[in-house]
Design an enzyme around this catalytic site. Structure first.
Site, PDB file in Angstrom:
ATOM      1  N   ARG A 237       0.854  -1.184   0.000  1.00 35.65           N
ATOM      2  CA  ARG A 237       0.000   0.000   0.000  1.00 35.65           C
ATOM      3  C   ARG A 237       0.895   1.241   0.000  1.00 35.65           C
ATOM      4  O   ARG A 237       1.861   1.316   0.775  1.00 35.65           O
ATOM      5  CB  ARG A 237      -0.894   0.040   1.240  1.00 35.65           C
ATOM      6  N   GLU A 266      -2.627   7.774  -4.749  1.00 35.88           N
ATOM      7  CA  GLU A 266      -2.956   7.157  -6.044  1.00 35.88           C
ATOM      8  C   GLU A 266      -4.161   7.878  -6.621  1.00 35.88           C
ATOM      9  O   GLU A 266      -5.064   8.234  -5.850  1.00 35.88           O
ATOM     10  CB  GLU A 266      -3.290   5.671  -5.860  1.00 35.88           C
ATOM     11  N   HIS A 285      -0.577   0.140  -9.744  1.00 37.82           N
ATOM     12  CA  HIS A 285      -1.312  -0.764  -8.841  1.00 37.82           C
ATOM     13  C   HIS A 285      -1.960  -1.922  -9.623  1.00 37.82           C
ATOM     14  O   HIS A 285      -3.183  -2.076  -9.638  1.00 37.82           O
ATOM     15  CB  HIS A 285      -2.369   0.017  -8.049  1.00 37.82           C
TER      16      HIS A 285
HETATM   17  C1  DGY Z   1      -5.367  -6.068  -3.017  1.00 43.61           C
HETATM   18  O1  DGY Z   1      -5.883  -7.152  -3.285  1.00 43.61           O
HETATM   19  O2  DGY Z   1      -5.343  -5.615  -1.872  1.00 43.61           O
HETATM   20  C2  DGY Z   1      -4.800  -5.302  -4.168  1.00 43.61           C
HETATM   21  O3  DGY Z   1      -3.811  -4.422  -3.776  1.00 43.61           O
HETATM   22  C3  DGY Z   1      -5.891  -4.555  -4.880  1.00 43.61           C
HETATM   23  O4  DGY Z   1      -6.285  -3.481  -4.093  1.00 43.61           O
END
Ligand code: DGY
Length: 324
Positions: A237, A266, A285
């Site tokens: 993240r 983001e 992402h």
């Molecule tokens: C997750 O599965 O957490 C990915 O990062 C998509 O948000």
């Protein structure tokens, strides 16, 4: 029974829901739903399949407390107020493990792309800058035999460690809330403190959840303790690193490179200085974005809904995790 999805979801999950006799309405417009639109759609539904959108906060759930389940099409649940959901009696579920290979592959890809300045070299060709080459030009760094530091040794971190151990003979060190004996035995991984992880890693790859404790853990102070030759990888993240501090650390040479599949914030703006740095590789992402993985995630998200609407225990509950 009715389900609303905040995005068009992969076919396999959709079919599972439909075969279970559930009516599915999908948001297919390429624009984010407003809060009013989401509430209105959920008021016609028994469950929400959340595949992207604004955070799921208490205010939203208070208006939609009739929902039996909010099924996340992600392993991460940092976008949901789990405490509020639990107090309001709304089940929250996620899609763990099925995306571990694809996400670890993304970290592995970024590590190599940064080490060889691959994205930057690609851009040079597009700009007509291939030009004259010399033995001292375009040099990257070797990965084989170096030390990989894993921050957060869950499923994804474990797969990344396996890839690095078997492909490059890397030494594995890790920092985690708990020791992982399987990793210590199978991968000869060594458990270290956070400071030791910073000081010893040649590649440091983040695989933790975003929580109040992990928020901006990688900041000026942390980067200043890393090797000037180190590469920082984040596929977890963006909120786990302070992006201004990361930019300064790269500009001042506190660390050598960075590979990010997640940014803070983001989406990343096109004028972000990271995009012009030779030893940086950025992806938008897409960690879990393979056909197989997204289908598996959609199946799991559907199974969570089918169980919840059928009054059975869901395979992947996360409500309890806010209390950890
Ligand atoms: C997750 O599965 O957490 C990915 O990062 C998509 O948000």
């Amino acid at each position: 029974m009715k389900v609303f999805t905040t995005r068009v979801i992969p076919e396999e999950g959709l079919q599972l829901l439909q075969h279970a006799g559930i009516t599915v309405t999908q948001w297919s417009t390429e624009r984010e739903l407003t809060q009013e639109e989401l509430v209105a759609a959920c008021q016609q539904s028994d469950a929400l399949l959340f595949a992207g959108g604004k955070n799921i906060d208490r205010a939203f759930m208070e208006q939609c407390r009739h929902l039996k389940v909010i099924s996340l099409l992600s392993v991460g649940y940092d976008n949901v107020d789990l405490k509020a959901a639990t107090e309001l009696g709304i089940q929250i579920t996620n899609t763990p493990e099925v995306l571990s290979n694809a996400t670890a592959d993304t970290a592995f890809l970024l590590m190599q792309a940064v080490a060889r300045k691959a994205f930057y070299q690609h851009k040079r060709i597009i700009k007509g800058e291939w030009g004259f080459s010399a033995p001292t030009a375009n040099l990257g760094i070797d990965i084989a035999g170096k030390t990989l530091g894993i921050w957060g040794l869950g499923h994804i971190g474990y797969v990344m460690a396996q890839r690095c151990r078997y492909a490059f003979g890397m030494k594995i060190i890790y920092c985690n809330r708990h020791r992982n004996e399987a990793a210590e035995q199978d991968l000869q991984a060594t458990y270290v403190s956070f400071d030791e992880l910073l000081q010893q890693s040649d590649i440091l790859s983040v695989h933790a959840s975003l929580t109040p404790e992990t928020k901006e853990k990688f900041n000026k102070d942390a980067f200043s303790k890393m090797k000037p030759t180190a590469i920082f990888i984040n596929t977890a993240r963006g909120g786990i690193h302070n992006e201004a501090d990361l930019i300064t650390a790269l500009q001042e040479g506190s660390i050598w490179g960075a590979g990010l599949d997640v940014t803070n914030p983001e989406p990343m703006q096109p004028d972000n200085p990271l995009l012009d740095m030779p030893t940086v590789a950025i992806l938008p992402h897409i960690g879990s974005a393979t056909q197989e993985t997204r289908n598996a995630m959609s199946r799991l998200a559907a199974e969570n809904i089918i169980a919840a609407l059928g009054g059975r225990p869901v395979p992947n509950p996360v409500n309890h995790l806010y209390a950890l």
